[in-house]
Design an enzyme around this catalytic site. Structure first.
Site, PDB file in Angstrom:
ATOM      1  N   LYS A   1       0.831  -1.212   0.000  1.00  0.00           N
ATOM      2  CA  LYS A   1       0.000   0.000   0.000  1.00  0.00           C
ATOM      3  C   LYS A   1       0.865   1.261   0.000  1.00  0.00           C
ATOM      4  CE  LYS A   1      -4.116  -2.071   1.961  1.00  0.00           C
ATOM      5  NZ  LYS A   1      -4.874  -2.388   3.156  1.00  0.00           N
TER       6      LYS A   1
ATOM      7  N   LYS B   1      -2.778  -7.773  -9.712  1.00  0.00           N
ATOM      8  CA  LYS B   1      -3.975  -8.154  -8.960  1.00  0.00           C
ATOM      9  C   LYS B   1      -5.057  -7.106  -9.251  1.00  0.00           C
ATOM     10  CE  LYS B   1      -5.727  -7.612  -4.346  1.00  0.00           C
ATOM     11  NZ  LYS B   1      -5.624  -7.070  -3.033  1.00  0.00           N
TER      12      LYS B   1
ATOM     13  N   LYS C   1      -9.096  -2.117  -6.069  1.00  0.00           N
ATOM     14  CA  LYS C   1      -9.671  -0.763  -6.099  1.00  0.00           C
ATOM     15  C   LYS C   1      -8.575   0.269  -6.242  1.00  0.00           C
ATOM     16  CE  LYS C   1     -12.987  -2.340  -2.754  1.00  0.00           C
ATOM     17  NZ  LYS C   1     -12.558  -3.007  -1.520  1.00  0.00           N
TER      18      LYS C   1
HETATM   19  P1  ADP Z   1      -9.109  -4.198  -2.764  1.00  0.00           P
HETATM   20  O1  ADP Z   1      -7.756  -4.836  -2.917  1.00  0.00           O
HETATM   21  O2  ADP Z   1      -9.758  -3.969  -4.075  1.00  0.00           O
HETATM   22  O3  ADP Z   1      -9.068  -2.962  -1.892  1.00  0.00           O
HETATM   23  P2  ADP Z   1     -10.199  -5.490  -0.429  1.00  0.00           P
HETATM   24  O4  ADP Z   1      -8.850  -5.403   0.184  1.00  0.00           O
HETATM   25  O5  ADP Z   1     -11.266  -4.628   0.159  1.00  0.00           O
HETATM   26  O6  ADP Z   1     -10.048  -5.228  -1.999  1.00  0.00           O
HETATM   27  O7  ADP Z   1     -10.672  -7.001  -0.426  1.00  0.00           O
HETATM   28  C1  ADP Z   1     -11.911  -7.506   0.020  1.00  0.00           C
HETATM   29  C2  ADP Z   1     -11.921  -9.003  -0.159  1.00  0.00           C
HETATM   30  O8  ADP Z   1     -11.809  -9.317  -1.555  1.00  0.00           O
HETATM   31  C3  ADP Z   1     -10.760  -9.746   0.519  1.00  0.00           C
HETATM   32  O9  ADP Z   1     -11.195 -10.981   1.035  1.00  0.00           O
HETATM   33  C4  ADP Z   1      -9.770  -9.944  -0.586  1.00  0.00           C
HETATM   34  O10 ADP Z   1      -8.966 -11.071  -0.365  1.00  0.00           O
HETATM   35  C5  ADP Z   1     -10.681 -10.150  -1.785  1.00  0.00           C
HETATM   36  N1  ADP Z   1     -10.021  -9.669  -3.004  1.00  0.00           N
HETATM   37  C6  ADP Z   1      -9.742  -8.385  -3.328  1.00  0.00           C
HETATM   38  N2  ADP Z   1      -9.139  -8.308  -4.535  1.00  0.00           N
HETATM   39  C7  ADP Z   1      -9.028  -9.581  -4.981  1.00  0.00           C
HETATM   40  C8  ADP Z   1      -8.500 -10.166  -6.169  1.00  0.00           C
HETATM   41  N3  ADP Z   1      -7.989  -9.433  -7.140  1.00  0.00           N
HETATM   42  N4  ADP Z   1      -8.560 -11.509  -6.290  1.00  0.00           N
HETATM   43  C9  ADP Z   1      -9.097 -12.280  -5.305  1.00  0.00           C
HETATM   44  N5  ADP Z   1      -9.614 -11.780  -4.167  1.00  0.00           N
HETATM   45  C10 ADP Z   1      -9.595 -10.454  -3.992  1.00  0.00           C
END
Ligand code: ADP
Ligand code: TRP
Length: 330
Positions: free
Chosen positions: A114, A199, A202
């Site tokens: 991050k 990956k 957001k």
């Molecule tokens: P982001 O990375 O978009 O901010 P979050 O950290 O809020 O997403 O993740 C919320 C949930 O979604 C978690 O359980 C996370 O492991 C899953 N997740 C987020 N992005 C992915 C991805 N690209 N592939 C698989 N799981 C994901």
């Protein structure tokens, strides 16, 4: 009588939910709601580590609630709540922070990622895993469905639970297990400069949002990064983002058919993108309709959240009584 397993997970309200969140996490929440005592929440305390605009945070939190309900989380089967309606987690996080070493937090790869992406290294972001441990340990959850990127946070939660039990010589916290999905990491719509996959996230600006539709969705799909192999030439499906995303939505036979088309040549990325778009629409169309209906009923949504939070605060109160006694502040 064997008690039902307690299953808990949270999702941050830091942006629109995307298909990585769906396949990585939300799909499991919905499948698991028939199997155990499910507790699902919007991690809006965690969101404050990156979203520091009150109107935006409120809106994103409300949207995430609507998204989960529209996708099939059923308040009759599982408990849905906002993290900030259960402020005991912040007290527990402080206490857990006092048995956690800085060395443990220094190893967190998600913090490093991050910071590298430009987020401010605030203390909240640094101690994020301790608050996450508190979320899980407060209601003493057994199982935590998350995407693979959260696995290290789960290992840290187990360590922190162990430190507490050991320091205070109690057998209070069960060591929770991560429940990973079959999809591992869902890749984003663009690649890194060296050609490797990213990956979907957001914060990388490479998402396809679950509730995007019409022109906006079409634009997101049609602008997925592809290479410049001419239409008539054979293409490698494994290296293509479109094919990888299509695989999430399709059967084995459909995947094989698309892969054969890629390898045969005379099959363009534009055609593959249209097939992907169709799949996305087919899967999410019913949820879009449901979401529009839910939007008209904010009081109903608030009732669900309030009764969810009440239940979790009650579970939390049982834990906090024991924690406070163990620590010497009860
Ligand atoms: P982001 O990375 O978009 O901010 P979050 O950290 O809020 O997403 O993740 C919320 C949930 O979604 C978690 O359980 C996370 O492991 C899953 N997740 C987020 N992005 C992915 C991805 N690209 N592939 C698989 N799981 C994901
Ligand atoms: N850190 C998780 C994420 O970014 C969200 C989260 C917060 C969470 N607290 C949790 C997930 C507790 C599972 C359990 O996705």
């Amino acid at each position: 009588m064997s008690e039902k397993k307690r299953i808990l997970s949270g999702i941050q309200s830091s942006g629109a939910l995307h298909i990585g969140n769906y396949f990585g996490a939300i799909k499991q929440y919905i499948e698991l709601q028939d199997e155990g005592d499910g507790l699902y929440f919007i991690a809006n305390y965690h969101s404050i580590t990156s979203v520091q605009d009150k109107d935006k945070l409120r809106k994103l939190t409300q949207n995430a609630v609507l998204d989960l309900l529209a996708l099939g989380l059923d308040p009759e089967k599982a408990t849905l709540f906002r993290q900030t309606d259960v402020p005991q987690v912040t007290e527990l996080a402080w206490i857990l922070g006092c048995v956690t070493t800085k060395g443990l937090l220094d190893r967190a790869t998600s913090y490093k990622d991050k910071i590298q992406r430009g987020l401010t290294p605030n203390v909240g972001l640094y101690t994020y895993p301790v608050l996450m441990a508190a979320d899980i340990l407060l209601p003493r959850a057994d199982l935590v469905p998350v995407g693979k990127d959260q696995q290290q946070h789960l290992e840290m939660t187990r360590d922190i639970a162990g430190y507490f039990n050991e320091t205070y010589n109690v057998d209070l916290f069960p060591l929770p297990e991560a429940k990973l999905n079959e999809y591992k990491i869902v890749i984003g719509t663009s690649k890194n400069e060296d050609g490797s996959f990213q990956k979907m996230s957001k914060s990388y600006n490479n998402t396809i949002d679950i509730f995007s539709e019409g022109k906006a969705l079409k634009k997101a799909v049609m602008s997925i990064q592809t290479d410049s192999t001419p239409l008539e030439e054979p293409k490698n499906p494994e290296k293509c983002i479109v094919y990888n995303l299509y695989s999430l939505f399709s059967t084995k036979d459909e995947q094989t058919e698309m892969a054969e088309n890629y390898r045969a040549g005379n099959y363009g990325y534009g055609t593959a993108k249209k097939e992907l778009l169709q799949k996305i629409n087919d899967l999410f169309e019913p949820s879009r309709e449901k979401r529009k209906l839910l939007c008209n009923d904010p009081d109903f949504i608030e009732d669900i959240l309030q009764s969810g939070a009440k239940r979790v605060r009650e579970l939390g109160a049982e834990t906090m009584d024991i924690v406070r006694m163990a620590v010497g502040i009860g």
